[in-house]
Design a protein around this motif. Sequence first.
Motif, PDB file in Angstrom:
ATOM      1  N   LYS A 219       1.021  -1.348  -0.311  1.00 19.33           N
ATOM      2  CA  LYS A 219      -0.361   0.307   0.153  1.00 19.33           C
ATOM      3  C   LYS A 219       1.467   1.755   0.076  1.00 19.33           C
ATOM      4  O   LYS A 219       0.767   2.974  -0.653  1.00 19.33           O
ATOM      5  CB  LYS A 219      -0.810  -0.037   1.647  1.00 19.33           C
ATOM      6  N   LEU A 220       1.908   1.258   0.503  1.00 17.18           N
ATOM      7  CA  LEU A 220       3.146   2.369   0.604  1.00 17.18           C
ATOM      8  C   LEU A 220       3.226   2.608  -0.543  1.00 17.18           C
ATOM      9  O   LEU A 220       3.977   3.515  -1.250  1.00 17.18           O
ATOM     10  CB  LEU A 220       4.238   2.103   1.468  1.00 17.18           C
ATOM     11  N   SER A 221       3.807   1.438  -1.462  1.00  9.31           N
ATOM     12  CA  SER A 221       4.416   1.403  -2.551  1.00  9.31           C
ATOM     13  C   SER A 221       2.924   1.689  -4.060  1.00  9.31           C
ATOM     14  O   SER A 221       3.511   2.636  -4.223  1.00  9.31           O
ATOM     15  CB  SER A 221       4.692   0.145  -3.328  1.00  9.31           C
ATOM     16  N   ASP A 222       1.935   1.716  -3.468  1.00  7.75           N
ATOM     17  CA  ASP A 222       1.001   2.209  -4.072  1.00  7.75           C
ATOM     18  C   ASP A 222       0.756   3.677  -3.945  1.00  7.75           C
ATOM     19  O   ASP A 222       0.865   3.762  -4.695  1.00  7.75           O
ATOM     20  CB  ASP A 222      -0.323   0.906  -4.150  1.00  7.75           C
ATOM     21  N   LEU A 223       0.602   4.269  -2.524  1.00  8.35           N
ATOM     22  CA  LEU A 223       0.865   5.478  -2.495  1.00  8.35           C
ATOM     23  C   LEU A 223       1.903   6.217  -3.390  1.00  8.35           C
ATOM     24  O   LEU A 223       1.496   7.648  -3.414  1.00  8.35           O
ATOM     25  CB  LEU A 223       0.779   5.609  -0.913  1.00  8.35           C
TER      26      LEU A 223
END
Length: 337
Positions: A219-223
């Motif tokens: 999710k951090l990567s998606d952000l």
Amino acid sequence: MARAKRRARGELLSPNVYPSVLMDGKGPNTAQVATVLTSQEEAIADVQKAKADGFTGIKFYGAYNPAWVAPAAAEAHKLSLHVHGHPPAGMRTSQAIAAGYDEITHIYFVMMEAMPDNVVATSNGINRFDGIGRYAKDVDLSGPVMSKLIQTMADHKIAVDPTLVVAESLFVPENGDLSPACAPYVGTMPPATERGFREGGFAVPKDLTRADYRKSFAKLSDLVARLHKSGIPIVAGTDGYGLELVRELKLYVDAGFTPAEALATATIAPARLVGVDKTTGSIAVGKMADVVLVEGDASKRIGDLRNTRTVMLGGKLIDADALREASGFSGRPKNVE
């Protein structure tokens, strides 16, 4: 400052550095290398001293008093200093931006906007990792909280230094696993140093699994991908030894950046951020001759950046293998992504 003077005299081999002064408050989690401040007046005086000493920015840390951010940031901007760092404990990302931040350091502090109050209140300690690992996986990046933040950041061109390699090393590997950022250097580092890179990720709380932590990392990567697509400046950092930088760029490519866009985060984007893009950050007539020559094509395969053969520093050629040897490496890294 002593190193900068030695470099200017030609006594120290070093890249150009555009330094920020680290500002923090008193408390159990005070940064060990920070200037510790006890009043707003001291904070403003420290900003003025940073300018006088030739610093290019100020960086706030987690124990800093949130009430002092706005006045210190205003003074910094008056003096043309860059303002960045961790939002102090108790401050959400949007509040730090409203108070004057130009850049948010670490992607987990961007995600802090959507964290529960108890995590935000203790974000200057282990909860900036544990809280993110627990809750980030469930954050709706398209929901009102994060959408509003991303729009605000895009409108004001707030930069982000994601340090995804930090999040990856904490959330992804099992205990004892080697960090992917360091895998290409196995066999070339001193054994004690290499062992340090095999600590693996954080121990997972009993009510969570490693898969939960990996979902939070995803999710951090998606952000990061969403920030990039929204036109928010991304600047590549590692919060480590520096050898992790190529892995950082590969994580950007994995998130949807083109290799060229990833390269820009480590070259022209940070040059723009600190206001030196007219003299460095890209290859053009009249700019400083600071270049690395690699074997391969990093515009197609970002991992080729590890195949450095020559460094040109201020127009002077330096053999990359000689630099590796002087730094304690016994050979070249493996060319793996």
